[in-house]
Enzyme design. Sequence first.
Site, short mmCIF file in Angstrom:
data_model
loop_
_atom_site.label_atom_id
_atom_site.label_comp_id
_atom_site.label_asym_id
_atom_site.label_seq_id
_atom_site.Cartn_x
_atom_site.Cartn_y
_atom_site.Cartn_z
N SER A 143 0.87 -1.19 0.00
CA SER A 143 0.00 0.00 0.00
C SER A 143 0.90 1.23 0.00
CB SER A 143 -0.87 0.02 1.25
OG SER A 143 -1.49 1.29 1.38
N TYR A 156 -1.40 -0.72 10.32
CA TYR A 156 -1.49 -1.02 8.88
C TYR A 156 -0.23 -0.54 8.14
CZ TYR A 156 -3.70 -1.09 4.20
OH TYR A 156 -4.00 -1.33 2.87
P1 NAI Z 1 -11.32 -6.07 0.91
O1 NAI Z 1 -11.54 -5.87 2.36
O2 NAI Z 1 -12.38 -5.65 -0.05
O3 NAI Z 1 -10.97 -7.61 0.61
C1 NAI Z 1 -10.01 -8.29 1.36
C2 NAI Z 1 -10.11 -9.77 1.11
O4 NAI Z 1 -9.13 -10.40 1.95
C3 NAI Z 1 -11.46 -10.38 1.49
O5 NAI Z 1 -11.80 -11.36 0.52
C4 NAI Z 1 -11.18 -11.07 2.82
O6 NAI Z 1 -11.97 -12.22 3.06
C5 NAI Z 1 -9.73 -11.47 2.64
N1 NAI Z 1 -9.04 -11.67 3.91
C6 NAI Z 1 -8.95 -10.80 4.94
N2 NAI Z 1 -8.27 -11.37 5.95
C7 NAI Z 1 -7.93 -12.62 5.55
C8 NAI Z 1 -7.25 -13.69 6.15
N3 NAI Z 1 -6.75 -13.59 7.40
N4 NAI Z 1 -7.09 -14.84 5.45
C9 NAI Z 1 -7.59 -14.96 4.20
N5 NAI Z 1 -8.24 -13.97 3.58
C10 NAI Z 1 -8.43 -12.81 4.26
O7 NAI Z 1 -9.94 -5.35 0.60
P2 NAI Z 1 -9.38 -4.66 -0.74
O8 NAI Z 1 -9.70 -3.22 -0.69
O9 NAI Z 1 -9.77 -5.43 -1.93
O10 NAI Z 1 -7.81 -4.79 -0.49
C11 NAI Z 1 -7.04 -5.88 -0.96
C12 NAI Z 1 -5.58 -5.64 -0.61
O11 NAI Z 1 -5.16 -4.40 -1.17
C13 NAI Z 1 -5.32 -5.54 0.89
O12 NAI Z 1 -4.08 -6.12 1.19
C14 NAI Z 1 -5.26 -4.05 1.13
O13 NAI Z 1 -4.48 -3.74 2.25
C15 NAI Z 1 -4.62 -3.58 -0.17
N6 NAI Z 1 -4.86 -2.18 -0.45
C16 NAI Z 1 -6.14 -1.72 -0.70
C17 NAI Z 1 -6.34 -0.39 -0.98
C18 NAI Z 1 -7.69 0.18 -1.29
O14 NAI Z 1 -7.77 1.39 -1.51
N7 NAI Z 1 -8.75 -0.60 -1.34
C19 NAI Z 1 -5.22 0.56 -1.01
C20 NAI Z 1 -3.95 -0.02 -0.74
C21 NAI Z 1 -3.79 -1.35 -0.49
#
Ligand code: NAI
Length: 248
Positions: A143, A156
């Site tokens: 990120s 984070y």
């Molecule tokens: P989201 O919350 O929409 O999806 C996250 C996914 O990870 C979900 O399917 C959830 O079930 C899964 N997950 C969470 N904890 C888990 C665990 N312990 N074991 C297995 N699966 C697990 O998140 P999003 O926005 O799609 O983010 C995805 C990645 O991108 C994350 O690592 C986040 O930190 C990173 N990110 C997102 C940004 C954003 O603006 N949305 C910005 C920068 C980074």
Amino acid sequence: MSSLINKVAVVTGGGRGIGQEIARSLAAQGAKVAVVSRSASSCGKAADEINAAFPGSATAYAVDVADHAAVQELAKTIGEDLGTVNILVNNAGITRDGLLMRMKEEDWDTVLDTNLKGAFNTVKAFMRVLMKAEDPRIINIASVIGLIGNAGQANYSASKAGLIGFTKAVARELAGRKVTCNAVAPGFITTDMTDELSDAIKEAVVAKIPLGVFGETKDIAEVVTFLASPAARYITGQVIAVDGGMTM
Ligand code: NAI
């Protein structure tokens, strides 16, 4: 873009958001994709949606990446089900935001366990297989907050900065076996995670993005798919910010 036919990919956090889009994009290039997330219903639904577009390409696995033993078991099961894994995408990530004054020990531990230890667990579980695979790739979703920090996100920020350090160490350690390891650092992308932000925070964030808008999940998935492809064979240990210019 080069095809990923005959490649097997594992995408953690593939149940929704950025991870689901990455899984879909890899499947669109012909890869067989293991869609991993904590809840069986979310990875099952994501796999069904991907299979509707690319039949037979996605298989769902409900595993908590923070659970070391469960991830070891997952690697065995995926090997039996899908064969040799070529591409590992560590995308699972969570937030537990709060100012440091109020942040609980549990908020720190849960975020570090998922975002950082989760990647350690999967790399440990899949590295032997990757070292023998064709065009082996590890791609970690970090990120921009891991690069510049953010008030209210000490846990984070630390987890994502740690993931960037981990990426570079793994890149150096596995380079001799031709495994590349890179990080993608998204800026603010429209997903369920960012939907939680208030309108006031969203407006303040947009004001800091030179391109003037939040990104879309596709913006991240395209870069990950390129890094996963044979065309990216000479790129390793890099952090690619996909952030509308926020951190230039
Ligand atoms: P989201 O919350 O929409 O999806 C996250 C996914 O990870 C979900 O399917 C959830 O079930 C899964 N997950 C969470 N904890 C888990 C665990 N312990 N074991 C297995 N699966 C697990 O998140 P999003 O926005 O799609 O983010 C995805 C990645 O991108 C994350 O690592 C986040 O930190 C990173 N990110 C997102 C940004 C954003 O603006 N949305 C910005 C920068 C980074």
